[in-house]
Scaffold this active site. Sequence first.
Site, mmCIF file in Angstrom:
data_model
loop_
_atom_site.group_PDB
_atom_site.id
_atom_site.type_symbol
_atom_site.label_atom_id
_atom_site.label_comp_id
_atom_site.label_asym_id
_atom_site.label_seq_id
_atom_site.Cartn_x
_atom_site.Cartn_y
_atom_site.Cartn_z
ATOM 1 N N SER A 42 -43.530 -37.478 31.710
ATOM 2 C CA SER A 42 -43.279 -37.906 33.090
ATOM 3 C C SER A 42 -42.272 -37.039 33.818
ATOM 4 C CB SER A 42 -42.793 -39.357 33.113
ATOM 5 O OG SER A 42 -43.874 -40.232 32.957
ATOM 6 N N GLU A 71 0.799 -1.214 0.000
ATOM 7 C CA GLU A 71 0.000 0.000 0.000
ATOM 8 C C GLU A 71 0.838 1.273 0.000
ATOM 9 O OE1 GLU A 71 -3.269 0.571 -0.309
ATOM 10 O OE2 GLU A 71 -3.625 -1.565 -0.638
#
Length: 780
Positions: free
Chosen positions: A485, A113
């Site tokens: 149950s 860059e």
Amino acid sequence: MTTDPKANKSKPNSPDSLNSQKKRHPAVTIAFKFVVFLVGMGTIGLLILAFALTLAYPNLPDLDSITSYRPKIPLRVFSADNVLLGEFGEERRSVMQLKDIPEVMKKSLLAIEDDRFYEHGGVDYLGILRAGLHNLMGGSKQGASTITQQVARNFFLSSEQTFKRKIYEVLMAWKIEQNLTKDQILEIYMNQIYLGQRAYGFASASKIYFGKNLKDITLAEAAMLAGLPKAPGASNPISNPKRAKIRQLAILQRMFQQGYITPQQYEQAKNEEIHVGNNINVYGTHADYVTEMARQMVFEQFREDTYTLGLNVYTTITKADQDAAYLSLRRGVMDYEKRHTYRGPEGYVEIPADKSDAEDEIESALAEHPDSDDIVSAVVLEATPKNVRAVMTNGDEINITGSGLTFAASALTASAAPKRRIVRGSIIRVTQEDKAWSVSQMPEVESAFVAASTSDGAIRALVGGFDFNRNKFNHVTQAWRQPGSSFKPFIYSASLEKGLSPATVINDAPIYFGPGQTGGQAWEPKNYDGKYEGMMTMRKGITKSKNMISIRILNRIGAKYGQQYITRFGFDADKNPPYLTLALGAGAVTPLQMAGAYAVFANGGYKINPYLISKITDSSGKVLSQTKPAQAGDENIRVIDERNAFLIDSMLKDVVRYGTAARAMSLKRTDLAGKTGTTNDSVDAWFAGYQAKLVAIAWMGFDQPKNMGNRETGGGLSLPIWMGFMQTALKNIPMEERAVPNGIIQADGDYYYVENPPGSAVQILDAPENVEPDAPAASN
């Protein structure tokens, strides 16, 4: 992050000349630099324009947005042990100081860059000249924007390509260089730049693309990240891995040419295999349902500011427990899948003859069938009864043979139905174990798991479903299901308040209710196994999960009383109507409700409320809100007598020792208690259980309720999930025996209330004359 405009702008080992020049008035400095710039461009005739623009310098935007840099930081959700679980916001960002960013990342970025970043004053005249010559000679188009110019553009200017915008970019770059050090500029850039996949800054990008912290990346990975600023949307390793690889190789070559890396490093990085995926768990653990719950709660308080203020949410989840819950649930669901039928491929793609076209078609097809952790999607290239060759999302080809084909063997025969048959182009699921691949499938059945502290309700683990990306419905909090149950202990608890005891003798015999008795449809409930054993104690009745016992108990105490009593545990009366079917768990509850309810038996009678968020802080760590939960032991939250809780706990321990949950004894602990639950036609499977300090609930079923298989039960489906979790969660927790509370006596091998000594047991022999059963239900 706050920058200091007055900080020393020199960089270690950088030329002293950058900081040795005498201070000039900013406008004079700008004028001088702009003259040099224009001369370098061969445009002496524009000097008048340069001076005009210099006069505009005082009207340039101020630098508050940089010198007091406050990026939009997303909402972050953490575990109790400070592991990042997830984040929410338009920008996925992690801010790092420059000193914490590895050198390999800085060098990769500067190489491609702005290799002269520490030498120029904001505008690289040599770079401009070099790029211009390169473009004039017909090379690929090159730009010459410096990192400083990119910062100026990102913060202050539009992206339009005009001469006017470029001039202002230059002026702003010079102004930034006048007020910030090089390191400050680079730090801002590396935290602010957009890098695709909603990632802002290299720390966030490293997590998203590679699933690791920036400090841990390799040279090859750093070079790939450095290639993102130029075209983050089109050239990232998820959307275009080929282009990303080409860009990475160019950066590595540039680094080598500039002397940043050695020949050996260059060769090694070029050949390194980089693992990138679009289904990476970028956070510390799988907690998608947890983070979504936290997001919703925070949004209720902070609304839209939730996603920009940098709020930190600390949950009660612990990483070890969450990992154990996630893995155990997934294993339990996949074990169920292996016992049932292979449904066939998920889809089909026509594979072109051209290799390049074929790769594109396969890539597109697999993108619509994302991996689910270790359940990977693949396209079949060749299929025979003895071998399946397939290619996965990452491009790897695999061969599946032998036992890896057993599950899908029927789909590899010529007689298989067209939709079930595996052929070239079929999209299938595969899993790997011990380096061998097997054909698998995504489950249709769902599951849920939640675990919480019994002392204050802090949720330690929560998994709301098999795969959040596929089904965001949170079954822990949103699924209202029949508990079967697993609901019986609450009816038993109610009966203790009506004079019954664990030694009360009850008749396990068939019951029939005719239309004349009920005023409605006839009802003939059955035991789950269809067997009846006559007279037995209430303790034995719950250990064997006998439906007839529970029905007779509820009839004895009254369905209305039973309905009212269960609200003590946090259940909704309107979702549990006062009919005798309540004894079989025919109402509706959520797993989260069950966790809070079972904790009452575990902690001696106190109703704690499960909670998820312990505190919320702002980005600086200031506490904005904090949860102060009620604690077991506070008599203000007592809902049942300590003796009642002790007797139910005693009976539920027998369920684990001798009853329907006996397989849990393989954990080799004597302090476990719980109850299985299987609803009529095996539609819902539960296990609800606890150790003194930790309660956990596991559930399995289909979102559209249907039979999971006539031999599937809570003990076979949900109990193994619970056990898998508890094996890890209780690893370093010593066994804890419960003290007998005051008001309890022990005689004839059982426990009694002092006021209901042996001999006061009641025999309940016959069905009632007037009952109002709801829909039929059978439970285990």
